[in-house]
Design a protein around this motif. Structure first.
Motif, PDB file in Angstrom:
ATOM      1  N   ALA A  95       0.819  -1.223   0.000  1.00 21.75           N
ATOM      2  CA  ALA A  95       0.000   0.000   0.000  1.00 21.75           C
ATOM      3  C   ALA A  95       0.849   1.269   0.000  1.00 21.75           C
ATOM      4  O   ALA A  95       1.917   1.313   0.597  1.00 21.75           O
ATOM      5  CB  ALA A  95      -0.897   0.002   1.238  1.00 21.75           C
ATOM      6  N   ASP A  96       0.351   2.298  -0.678  1.00 28.34           N
ATOM      7  CA  ASP A  96       0.934   3.647  -0.552  1.00 28.34           C
ATOM      8  C   ASP A  96       0.250   4.399   0.581  1.00 28.34           C
ATOM      9  O   ASP A  96       0.779   5.369   1.109  1.00 28.34           O
ATOM     10  CB  ASP A  96       0.724   4.440  -1.853  1.00 28.34           C
ATOM     11  N   LEU A  97      -0.975   3.995   0.895  1.00 27.21           N
ATOM     12  CA  LEU A  97      -1.777   4.680   1.916  1.00 27.21           C
ATOM     13  C   LEU A  97      -2.876   3.713   2.361  1.00 27.21           C
ATOM     14  O   LEU A  97      -3.397   2.951   1.541  1.00 27.21           O
ATOM     15  CB  LEU A  97      -2.423   5.937   1.308  1.00 27.21           C
ATOM     16  N   ILE A  98      -3.188   3.747   3.651  1.00 27.68           N
ATOM     17  CA  ILE A  98      -4.352   2.987   4.142  1.00 27.68           C
ATOM     18  C   ILE A  98      -5.331   3.979   4.762  1.00 27.68           C
ATOM     19  O   ILE A  98      -4.944   4.851   5.541  1.00 27.68           O
ATOM     20  CB  ILE A  98      -3.942   1.932   5.195  1.00 27.68           C
ATOM     21  N   ILE A  99      -6.588   3.844   4.362  1.00 31.18           N
ATOM     22  CA  ILE A  99      -7.655   4.681   4.954  1.00 31.18           C
ATOM     23  C   ILE A  99      -8.635   3.730   5.635  1.00 31.18           C
ATOM     24  O   ILE A  99      -9.070   2.753   5.011  1.00 31.18           O
ATOM     25  CB  ILE A  99      -8.418   5.466   3.867  1.00 31.18           C
ATOM     26  N   VAL A 100      -8.980   3.999   6.883  1.00 27.22           N
ATOM     27  CA  VAL A 100     -10.044   3.223   7.524  1.00 27.22           C
ATOM     28  C   VAL A 100     -11.239   4.154   7.709  1.00 27.22           C
ATOM     29  O   VAL A 100     -11.167   5.141   8.446  1.00 27.22           O
ATOM     30  CB  VAL A 100      -9.612   2.639   8.883  1.00 27.22           C
ATOM     31  N   ALA A 101     -12.316   3.866   7.004  1.00 28.14           N
ATOM     32  CA  ALA A 101     -13.506   4.729   7.046  1.00 28.14           C
ATOM     33  C   ALA A 101     -14.766   3.889   6.809  1.00 28.14           C
ATOM     34  O   ALA A 101     -14.888   3.325   5.728  1.00 28.14           O
ATOM     35  CB  ALA A 101     -13.418   5.822   5.979  1.00 28.14           C
ATOM     36  N   PRO A 102     -15.667   3.799   7.749  1.00 24.48           N
ATOM     37  CA  PRO A 102     -15.562   4.328   9.095  1.00 24.48           C
ATOM     38  C   PRO A 102     -14.709   3.426   9.985  1.00 24.48           C
ATOM     39  O   PRO A 102     -14.593   2.226   9.704  1.00 24.48           O
ATOM     40  CB  PRO A 102     -17.031   4.305   9.569  1.00 24.48           C
ATOM     41  N   ALA A 103     -14.132   4.034  11.022  1.00 24.68           N
ATOM     42  CA  ALA A 103     -13.376   3.261  12.002  1.00 24.68           C
ATOM     43  C   ALA A 103     -14.170   3.208  13.299  1.00 24.68           C
ATOM     44  O   ALA A 103     -14.507   4.252  13.861  1.00 24.68           O
ATOM     45  CB  ALA A 103     -12.017   3.908  12.251  1.00 24.68           C
ATOM     46  N   THR A 104     -14.481   2.002  13.757  1.00 26.92           N
ATOM     47  CA  THR A 104     -15.246   1.844  15.004  1.00 26.92           C
ATOM     48  C   THR A 104     -14.310   1.952  16.207  1.00 26.92           C
ATOM     49  O   THR A 104     -13.083   1.844  16.078  1.00 26.92           O
ATOM     50  CB  THR A 104     -15.903   0.453  15.047  1.00 26.92           C
ATOM     51  N   ALA A 105     -14.907   2.087  17.393  1.00 23.79           N
ATOM     52  CA  ALA A 105     -14.127   2.109  18.643  1.00 23.79           C
ATOM     53  C   ALA A 105     -13.318   0.815  18.753  1.00 23.79           C
ATOM     54  O   ALA A 105     -12.173   0.816  19.216  1.00 23.79           O
ATOM     55  CB  ALA A 105     -15.068   2.265  19.832  1.00 23.79           C
ATOM     56  N   LYS A 106     -13.910  -0.301  18.294  1.00 22.10           N
ATOM     57  CA  LYS A 106     -13.230  -1.606  18.396  1.00 22.10           C
ATOM     58  C   LYS A 106     -11.981  -1.632  17.525  1.00 22.10           C
ATOM     59  O   LYS A 106     -10.908  -2.049  17.959  1.00 22.10           O
ATOM     60  CB  LYS A 106     -14.216  -2.691  17.952  1.00 22.10           C
ATOM     61  N   LEU A 107     -12.100  -1.147  16.271  1.00 24.63           N
ATOM     62  CA  LEU A 107     -10.936  -1.130  15.365  1.00 24.63           C
ATOM     63  C   LEU A 107      -9.842  -0.241  15.946  1.00 24.63           C
ATOM     64  O   LEU A 107      -8.658  -0.594  15.950  1.00 24.63           O
ATOM     65  CB  LEU A 107     -11.384  -0.631  13.977  1.00 24.63           C
ATOM     66  N   ILE A 108     -10.256   0.922  16.476  1.00 27.76           N
ATOM     67  CA  ILE A 108      -9.282   1.881  17.023  1.00 27.76           C
ATOM     68  C   ILE A 108      -8.529   1.248  18.203  1.00 27.76           C
ATOM     69  O   ILE A 108      -7.305   1.357  18.310  1.00 27.76           O
ATOM     70  CB  ILE A 108     -10.015   3.191  17.413  1.00 27.76           C
ATOM     71  N   ALA A 109      -9.264   0.536  19.064  1.00 30.73           N
ATOM     72  CA  ALA A 109      -8.639  -0.111  20.222  1.00 30.73           C
ATOM     73  C   ALA A 109      -7.694  -1.222  19.761  1.00 30.73           C
ATOM     74  O   ALA A 109      -6.560  -1.335  20.249  1.00 30.73           O
ATOM     75  CB  ALA A 109      -9.721  -0.678  21.144  1.00 30.73           C
ATOM     76  N   ALA A 110      -8.159  -2.028  18.814  1.00 30.60           N
ATOM     77  CA  ALA A 110      -7.329  -3.144  18.329  1.00 30.60           C
ATOM     78  C   ALA A 110      -6.061  -2.626  17.666  1.00 30.60           C
ATOM     79  O   ALA A 110      -4.966  -3.147  17.886  1.00 30.60           O
ATOM     80  CB  ALA A 110      -8.143  -3.992  17.343  1.00 30.60           C
ATOM     81  N   TYR A 111      -6.180  -1.565  16.896  1.00 28.97           N
ATOM     82  CA  TYR A 111      -5.022  -0.985  16.196  1.00 28.97           C
ATOM     83  C   TYR A 111      -4.032  -0.423  17.212  1.00 28.97           C
ATOM     84  O   TYR A 111      -2.825  -0.604  17.107  1.00 28.97           O
ATOM     85  CB  TYR A 111      -5.531   0.106  15.240  1.00 28.97           C
ATOM     86  N   ARG A 112      -4.574   0.225  18.241  1.00 25.72           N
ATOM     87  CA  ARG A 112      -3.696   0.824  19.251  1.00 25.72           C
ATOM     88  C   ARG A 112      -2.825  -0.236  19.935  1.00 25.72           C
ATOM     89  O   ARG A 112      -1.633  -0.034  20.147  1.00 25.72           O
ATOM     90  CB  ARG A 112      -4.547   1.561  20.283  1.00 25.72           C
ATOM     91  N   ILE A 113      -3.446  -1.394  20.273  1.00 26.48           N
ATOM     92  CA  ILE A 113      -2.667  -2.395  21.032  1.00 26.48           C
ATOM     93  C   ILE A 113      -2.042  -3.452  20.123  1.00 26.48           C
ATOM     94  O   ILE A 113      -1.410  -4.383  20.602  1.00 26.48           O
ATOM     95  CB  ILE A 113      -3.521  -3.071  22.132  1.00 26.48           C
ATOM     96  N   GLY A 114      -2.231  -3.305  18.815  1.00 19.90           N
ATOM     97  CA  GLY A 114      -1.626  -4.276  17.899  1.00 19.90           C
ATOM     98  C   GLY A 114      -2.310  -5.632  17.930  1.00 19.90           C
ATOM     99  O   GLY A 114      -1.685  -6.666  17.678  1.00 19.90           O
ATOM    100  N   TYR A 115      -3.594  -5.630  18.239  1.00 26.23           N
ATOM    101  CA  TYR A 115      -4.356  -6.889  18.304  1.00 26.23           C
ATOM    102  C   TYR A 115      -4.822  -7.245  16.887  1.00 26.23           C
ATOM    103  O   TYR A 115      -5.867  -6.818  16.436  1.00 26.23           O
ATOM    104  CB  TYR A 115      -5.535  -6.712  19.265  1.00 26.23           C
ATOM    105  N   SER A 116      -3.991  -8.048  16.218  1.00 29.82           N
ATOM    106  CA  SER A 116      -4.228  -8.287  14.791  1.00 29.82           C
ATOM    107  C   SER A 116      -5.036  -9.566  14.594  1.00 29.82           C
ATOM    108  O   SER A 116      -4.484 -10.615  14.356  1.00 29.82           O
ATOM    109  CB  SER A 116      -2.894  -8.371  14.068  1.00 29.82           C
ATOM    110  N   HIS A 117      -6.347  -9.421  14.697  1.00 31.25           N
ATOM    111  CA  HIS A 117      -7.222 -10.592  14.727  1.00 31.25           C
ATOM    112  C   HIS A 117      -7.953 -10.833  13.416  1.00 31.25           C
ATOM    113  O   HIS A 117      -8.628 -11.830  13.253  1.00 31.25           O
ATOM    114  CB  HIS A 117      -8.246 -10.438  15.865  1.00 31.25           C
ATOM    115  N   ASP A 118      -7.869  -9.893  12.488  1.00 33.05           N
ATOM    116  CA  ASP A 118      -8.546 -10.112  11.203  1.00 33.05           C
ATOM    117  C   ASP A 118      -7.709  -9.470  10.098  1.00 33.05           C
ATOM    118  O   ASP A 118      -6.633  -8.914  10.365  1.00 33.05           O
ATOM    119  CB  ASP A 118      -9.993  -9.557  11.229  1.00 33.05           C
ATOM    120  N   LEU A 119      -8.201  -9.542   8.870  1.00 36.38           N
ATOM    121  CA  LEU A 119      -7.383  -9.067   7.745  1.00 36.38           C
ATOM    122  C   LEU A 119      -7.049  -7.578   7.871  1.00 36.38           C
ATOM    123  O   LEU A 119      -5.913  -7.165   7.631  1.00 36.38           O
ATOM    124  CB  LEU A 119      -8.106  -9.342   6.411  1.00 36.38           C
ATOM    125  N   LEU A 120      -8.034  -6.757   8.273  1.00 37.57           N
ATOM    126  CA  LEU A 120      -7.782  -5.310   8.327  1.00 37.57           C
ATOM    127  C   LEU A 120      -6.750  -4.970   9.405  1.00 37.57           C
ATOM    128  O   LEU A 120      -5.814  -4.204   9.155  1.00 37.57           O
ATOM    129  CB  LEU A 120      -9.097  -4.549   8.562  1.00 37.57           C
TER     130      LEU A 120
END
Ligand code: C5P
Length: 413
Positions: A95-120
């Motif tokens: 990727a040159d850029l990743i956009i997450v739209a919309p981003a839920t509270a769950k995605l934001i929390a998972a991204y913050r702690i590096g909880y990589s549980h699905d493809l996104l």
């Protein structure tokens, strides 16, 4: 949505999104439907959009719709992914850029702690590309300390956050948390991938045709739509400028741009003069009336009183005034709408009004100038060869104008 406009062929004025591989991650919120328009706008700007939907997102929109409006089919699976045996790293690495739209509270929390549980989430962890996160959720969730904390941490790490707007939310609630508009999200992508060569520069742009009152209800107007001025303001803002737009029309304000509404040449003059003295760049894209009624009637002129004699007087030439008081180092840009002798007429105005650049267009040519979404212009600078910009979307023409302004500023340093 209207059909896409012709994209510029001149490589110096193409969108920074042209040819870029953009992963669009969609998570499970009611705003997921807006991701479809984000995708379409990115594709129209020349990007290759790789869509990923979480399982929850598929409860809100079908994969078929997003697949149809992206550049390839939606990917949803970490396992049994038909595109690659190792999607958890491949998608993010390319990727040159990743956009997450919309981003839920769950995605934001998972991204913050590096909880990589699905493809996104895997893709977000496995990328070195810039990331734009566009949160959307109910106000209570958006304002919850855990979400605020997660957002702050992502921001500190360099993740770009496109803040949600206030407005109507799912279930009839009203408040902060509504996904930013597709236009704002695409503008953020342009800023992130663009050159940022006007970072912190103050730019004042005028746009639209002035309206000079004849009486309480009638005006002398012109055909200017303001679209070219708005495109210049949007382009300058996307490259990091602090932009004020003095406007006679009510088009949607470009993201990040402050709009000052005016109607007459006199109002435009005072708005421009008070802002121009402190500005690094001033662009007079407005079509200012050359003449106005000497005395506008206070009430409505009555038909029964016969044909009125309307006496006109010249309006002040705002641009010439700005030219005569131009602070050193400021770049002053004018427009010249012509129907004949384009270059000669524009060159005379360039000199007379003491401009650094004049943007001349032949408004009698098809699809050029007033009210169209496209334009073809000649750029003239003192002592330089005229540069022709062939018919292109007004945003592409704006890019050519801003490129030239940046060149002039670099030469001034
Ligand atoms: O002389 P002409 O009207 O063709 O010049 C066009 C340029 O001058 C445009 O940039 C327009 O915004 C500006 N202008 C102005 N005040 C006027 C007339 C034109 O600032 N009264």
């Amino acid at each position: 949505m209207p059909p896409p406009l012709p994209r510029a062929t001149n490589e110096t004025i193409v969108s920074p999104l042209e040819g870029k591989r953009i992963v669009l991650g969609v998570t499970g919120g009611i705003a997921a439907y807006k991701a479809i328009e984000v995708s379409r706008r990115l594709v129209d700007a020349g990007a290759h959009v790789v869509p990923i939907m979480t399982e929850a997102a598929q409860h809100f929109v079908g994969t078929t719709t997003l697949s149809a409006l992206a550049s390839e089919p939606v990917q949803t699976e970490l396992w049994h992914n038909p595109t690659t045996p190792i999607p958890h790293t491949k998608v993010g690495q390319g990727a040159d850029l990743i956009i997450v739209a919309p981003a839920t509270a769950k995605l934001i929390a998972a991204y913050r702690i590096g909880y990589s549980h699905d493809l996104l989430t895997n893709t977000l962890i496995a990328t070195r590309a810039p990331v734009i996160v566009c949160p959307a959720m109910h106000t209570e969730m958006w304002e919850h300390p855990s979400v605020e904390d997660n957002i702050d941490t992502l921001r500190e790490r360099g993740v770009h956050i496109v803040e949600p707007e206030s407005g109507r939310l799912a279930g009839g609630d009203v408040g902060a948390g509504r996904l930013a508009s597709p236009e704002t999200i695409v503008a953020a992508a342009e800023t992130v991938l663009g050159p940022a060569d006007l970072d912190g520069v103050s730019v004042v742009v005028s746009a639209g045709g002035t309206r000079e009152p004849i009486d309480a209800v009638r005006v002398i107007a012109n055909r200017s739509s303001g679209k070219q001025g708005y495109a210049i303001a949007a382009e300058a803002a996307s490259r990091g400028a602090e932009v004020t737009l003095v406007s006679t029309v009510s088009l949607a304000a470009p993201p990040g741009v402050e709009v000052v509404a005016v109607e007459t040449a006199a109002e435009m003059q005072s708005a421009m003069e008070s802002r121009a003295s402190g500005a690094d760049v001033v662009v007079m894209a407005a079509a200012v009336a050359d003449f106005r009624p000497v005395d506008a009637a206070g009430g409505k002129l009555k038909k029964r009183d016969g044909v009125p004699q309307i006496v006109l007087e010249p309006t002040p030439d705002i641009l010439a005034g700005l030219g005569s008081t131009k602070p050193s180092g400021q770049v002053l840009v004018g427009f010249a709408a012509e129907t004949d002798d384009l270059v000669a007429n524009a060159e005379a105005k360039l000199t007379k009004k003491r401009l650094d650049l004049i943007v001349a267009n032949d408004v009698s040519a098809p699809a050029v100038g007033f009210a169209h979404d496209t334009n073809a212009v000649t750029l003239l600078r003192p002592g330089a060869k005229p540069v022709e910009i062939d018919l292109a979307a007004k945003r592409d023409v704006a890019r050519a104008v801003i490129n030239t302004i940046v060149e002039i500023r670099t030469g001034n340093d």
